[in-house]
Design a protein around this motif. Structure first.
Motif, PDB file in Angstrom:
ATOM      1  N   ASN A 124       0.827  -1.212   0.000  1.00 19.10           N
ATOM      2  CA  ASN A 124       0.000   0.000   0.000  1.00 19.10           C
ATOM      3  C   ASN A 124       0.856   1.256   0.000  1.00 19.10           C
ATOM      4  N   THR A 125       1.900   1.225   0.835  1.00 16.24           N
ATOM      5  CA  THR A 125       2.778   2.389   0.933  1.00 16.24           C
ATOM      6  C   THR A 125       3.477   2.659  -0.391  1.00 16.24           C
ATOM      7  N   THR A 126       3.952   1.592  -1.016  1.00 19.45           N
ATOM      8  CA  THR A 126       4.649   1.738  -2.291  1.00 19.45           C
ATOM      9  C   THR A 126       3.716   2.255  -3.370  1.00 19.45           C
ATOM     10  N   ARG A 127       2.550   1.680  -3.401  1.00 18.30           N
ATOM     11  CA  ARG A 127       1.569   2.122  -4.401  1.00 18.30           C
ATOM     12  C   ARG A 127       1.176   3.577  -4.185  1.00 18.30           C
ATOM     13  N   ALA A 128       0.932   3.935  -2.915  1.00 22.19           N
ATOM     14  CA  ALA A 128       0.523   5.315  -2.628  1.00 22.19           C
ATOM     15  C   ALA A 128       1.614   6.287  -3.033  1.00 22.19           C
ATOM     16  N   ALA A 129       2.871   5.936  -2.717  1.00 25.18           N
ATOM     17  CA  ALA A 129       3.982   6.822  -3.068  1.00 25.18           C
ATOM     18  C   ALA A 129       4.087   6.982  -4.579  1.00 25.18           C
ATOM     19  N   ALA A 130       3.930   5.867  -5.296  1.00 22.57           N
ATOM     20  CA  ALA A 130       4.002   5.923  -6.763  1.00 22.57           C
ATOM     21  C   ALA A 130       2.862   6.767  -7.327  1.00 22.57           C
ATOM     22  N   LEU A 131       1.700   6.602  -6.751  1.00 19.71           N
ATOM     23  CA  LEU A 131       0.541   7.360  -7.221  1.00 19.71           C
ATOM     24  C   LEU A 131       0.738   8.856  -6.976  1.00 19.71           C
ATOM     25  N   TYR A 132       1.175   9.214  -5.777  1.00 20.36           N
ATOM     26  CA  TYR A 132       1.386  10.636  -5.464  1.00 20.36           C
ATOM     27  C   TYR A 132       2.422  11.228  -6.418  1.00 20.36           C
ATOM     28  N   ASP A 133       3.454  10.456  -6.678  1.00 17.88           N
ATOM     29  CA  ASP A 133       4.508  10.938  -7.566  1.00 17.88           C
ATOM     30  C   ASP A 133       3.966  11.146  -8.984  1.00 17.88           C
ATOM     31  N   ALA A 134       3.184  10.186  -9.447  1.00 14.50           N
ATOM     32  CA  ALA A 134       2.618  10.287 -10.799  1.00 14.50           C
ATOM     33  C   ALA A 134       1.630  11.443 -10.900  1.00 14.50           C
ATOM     34  N   LEU A 135       0.876  11.650  -9.864  1.00  7.76           N
ATOM     35  CA  LEU A 135      -0.111  12.744  -9.885  1.00  7.76           C
ATOM     36  C   LEU A 135       0.563  14.099 -10.067  1.00  7.76           C
ATOM     37  N   LYS A 136       1.748  14.226  -9.499  1.00 13.18           N
ATOM     38  CA  LYS A 136       2.442  15.514  -9.624  1.00 13.18           C
ATOM     39  C   LYS A 136       2.911  15.793 -11.040  1.00 13.18           C
ATOM     40  N   GLN A 137       2.985  14.748 -11.819  1.00 10.97           N
ATOM     41  CA  GLN A 137       3.456  14.937 -13.196  1.00 10.97           C
ATOM     42  C   GLN A 137       2.314  15.209 -14.167  1.00 10.97           C
ATOM     43  N   LEU A 138       1.107  15.108 -13.693  1.00  9.84           N
ATOM     44  CA  LEU A 138      -0.048  15.434 -14.542  1.00  9.84           C
ATOM     45  C   LEU A 138      -0.219  16.948 -14.606  1.00  9.84           C
ATOM     46  N   PRO A 139      -0.864  17.451 -15.669  1.00  8.88           N
ATOM     47  CA  PRO A 139      -1.263  18.855 -15.657  1.00  8.88           C
ATOM     48  C   PRO A 139      -2.096  19.129 -14.403  1.00  8.88           C
ATOM     49  N   GLN A 140      -1.928  20.320 -13.874  1.00  8.00           N
ATOM     50  CA  GLN A 140      -2.501  20.644 -12.560  1.00  8.00           C
ATOM     51  C   GLN A 140      -4.009  20.377 -12.481  1.00  8.00           C
ATOM     52  N   ARG A 141      -4.748  20.758 -13.516  1.00  7.67           N
ATOM     53  CA  ARG A 141      -6.213  20.596 -13.475  1.00  7.67           C
ATOM     54  C   ARG A 141      -6.606  19.117 -13.534  1.00  7.67           C
ATOM     55  N   GLN A 142      -5.876  18.363 -14.331  1.00  7.88           N
ATOM     56  CA  GLN A 142      -6.165  16.921 -14.400  1.00  7.88           C
ATOM     57  C   GLN A 142      -5.892  16.254 -13.060  1.00  7.88           C
ATOM     58  N   ALA A 143      -4.766  16.636 -12.465  1.00  4.23           N
ATOM     59  CA  ALA A 143      -4.417  16.043 -11.170  1.00  4.23           C
ATOM     60  C   ALA A 143      -5.463  16.402 -10.128  1.00  4.23           C
ATOM     61  N   GLN A 144      -5.923  17.643 -10.174  1.00  3.58           N
ATOM     62  CA  GLN A 144      -6.921  18.075  -9.192  1.00  3.58           C
ATOM     63  C   GLN A 144      -8.232  17.299  -9.356  1.00  3.58           C
ATOM     64  N   ALA A 145      -8.646  17.149 -10.615  1.00  2.00           N
ATOM     65  CA  ALA A 145      -9.898  16.421 -10.873  1.00  2.00           C
ATOM     66  C   ALA A 145      -9.794  14.962 -10.441  1.00  2.00           C
ATOM     67  N   ILE A 146      -8.625  14.377 -10.665  1.00  2.00           N
ATOM     68  CA  ILE A 146      -8.400  12.979 -10.267  1.00  2.00           C
ATOM     69  C   ILE A 146      -8.374  12.843  -8.742  1.00  2.00           C
ATOM     70  N   ARG A 147      -7.622  13.732  -8.100  1.00  2.00           N
ATOM     71  CA  ARG A 147      -7.521  13.666  -6.636  1.00  2.00           C
ATOM     72  C   ARG A 147      -8.888  13.828  -5.978  1.00  2.00           C
ATOM     73  N   LEU A 148      -9.627  14.811  -6.487  1.00  2.00           N
ATOM     74  CA  LEU A 148     -10.949  15.068  -5.899  1.00  2.00           C
ATOM     75  C   LEU A 148     -11.855  13.847  -6.018  1.00  2.00           C
ATOM     76  N   ARG A 149     -11.792  13.207  -7.165  1.00  2.00           N
ATOM     77  CA  ARG A 149     -12.679  12.082  -7.414  1.00  2.00           C
ATOM     78  C   ARG A 149     -12.224  10.820  -6.678  1.00  2.00           C
ATOM     79  N   HIS A 150     -10.968  10.485  -6.840  1.00  2.00           N
ATOM     80  CA  HIS A 150     -10.527   9.167  -6.401  1.00  2.00           C
ATOM     81  C   HIS A 150      -9.852   9.137  -5.034  1.00  2.00           C
ATOM     82  N   LEU A 151      -9.355  10.275  -4.586  1.00  2.00           N
ATOM     83  CA  LEU A 151      -8.760  10.296  -3.239  1.00  2.00           C
ATOM     84  C   LEU A 151      -9.701  10.953  -2.233  1.00  2.00           C
TER      85      LEU A 151
END
Lengths: 199, 129
Positions: A124-151
């Motif tokens: 879980n920790t590894t996956r979460a870290a990878a996900l957080y890292d990947a989210l930062k590489q998305l365009p800001q609005r896409q990352a925000q929409a994803i975070r809001l929905r799925h996190l």
């Protein structure tokens, strides 16, 4: 002085509780904290990856909420939307101050709920870290929409309200974001040698 | 199974896997600490007293008001002030316009008062020797 309360504060809407607080009911504020704190704390934690930092941000967000309560306009915004924006800004400020806005994935995560096994926790920790890292590489609005929905687990209606977009636009951002996220995670996991993960 | 082109993965495949990642991240959020929750509860301020009791001198905040404001509140506040002002203006007006203000001079009033018998039905002659 005699104060009157509605028969059941727990079923009252958030903004009604805030107005009740502004009119003298501390009990209404307590109900509001109990109701919204888990969501506020989780949002801050997903951004900051630190219990202490998430607690500081959540605490500050509620202090600000109490300050604006006397001037709260019930038809202006939802309490949850207002809190989301405050928490988001507080997190950005905190990350900027600490100079780690681009290193979320490398930050050591706090210990998680002790119920899963050690192996599951590690995964879980590894996956979460990878996900957080990947989210930062998305365009800001896409990352925000994803975070809001799925996190943060907000509805698309609510996300559209928060982001000042139509629901269709939100869904479009999420679809594009998910595709990019899948590609990023695939690359990331390959680089780490996780060949058993499928993306 | 790994896809050769990461830019066009099989949606059914990556949806399930992405959801597992999201699930991991959500599950990694620690529970809100009870002590922390209590701290936040303790920080809930006392709501503004002006909202609770908008008027009156019996508010807690009233104790810290300046002495002249407390006296002002004790004597009745603005209603008293406006009443006194009105009475004062009327007094000055009467003083300036003299004793004919009601269309009846004081002498006339005095004269008409002479006709009033203060001991009506009582024969004053009994008092005379």
């Amino acid at each position: 002085m005699t104060r009157t309360y509605p028969p059941d504060l727990h079923t009252a809407p958030d903004d009604a509780l805030l107005v009740l607080f502004a009119n003298g009911s501390q009990q209404a504020a307590q109900v509001l904290v109990a109701r919204l704190m888990p969501r506020v704390f989780a949002q801050a934690y997903h951004r900051l990856n630190s219990r202490a930092d998430a607690e500081d941000v959540a605490q500050e967000a509620f202090v600000r909420l109490w300050r604006v309560a006397p001037d709260w306009k019930q038809d202006r915004a939802k309490v949850t939307t207002w809190l989301y924006r405050v928490v988001e800004n507080l997190c950005i400020d905190r990350l900027r101050r600490r100079g780690r806005t681009t290193d979320m994935g490398q930050v050591a995560l706090d210990p998680v709920d002790p119920s899963p096994s050690a192996a599951a926790r590690m995964q879980n920790t590894t996956r979460a870290a990878a996900l957080y890292d990947a989210l930062k590489q998305l365009p800001q609005r896409q990352a925000q929409a994803i975070r809001l929905r799925h996190l943060d687990e907000r509805s698309n209606d609510e996300i559209a309200d928060i982001m000042d977009l139509t629901v269709d636009a939100v869904e479009s951002l999420q679809a594009r974001g998910r595709r990019k996220l899948a590609a990023l995670l695939n690359d990331h996991l390959s680089a780490l040698g996780y060949q058993d993960e499928t993306l | 199974m790994k896809h050769s082109d990461p830019n066009s993965p099989d949606p059914s495949d990556f949806d399930a896997t992405l959801d597992a990642y999201f699930q991991s991240a959500r599950g990694g959020v620690p529970k809100v600490d009870a002590d922390f929750m209590q701290r936040v509860m303790d920080q809930i301020p006392t709501p503004p007293s002006s909202v609770i009791t908008p008027t009156g001198a019996d508010t807690v905040a009233g104790a810290s008001r300046p002495w002249w404001k407390q006296i002002f509140a004790e004597i009745g506040g603005w209603p008293t002030v406006t009443g006194l002002a009105t009475a004062g203006i009327v007094g000055v007006w009467i003083g300036l316009t003299g004793n004919s203000i009601w269309g009846l001079s004081f002498d006339q009033f005095q004269a008409s008062a002479e006709f009033v018998d203060p001991f009506l039905g009582y024969d004053l002659s009994y008092l005379e020797g």
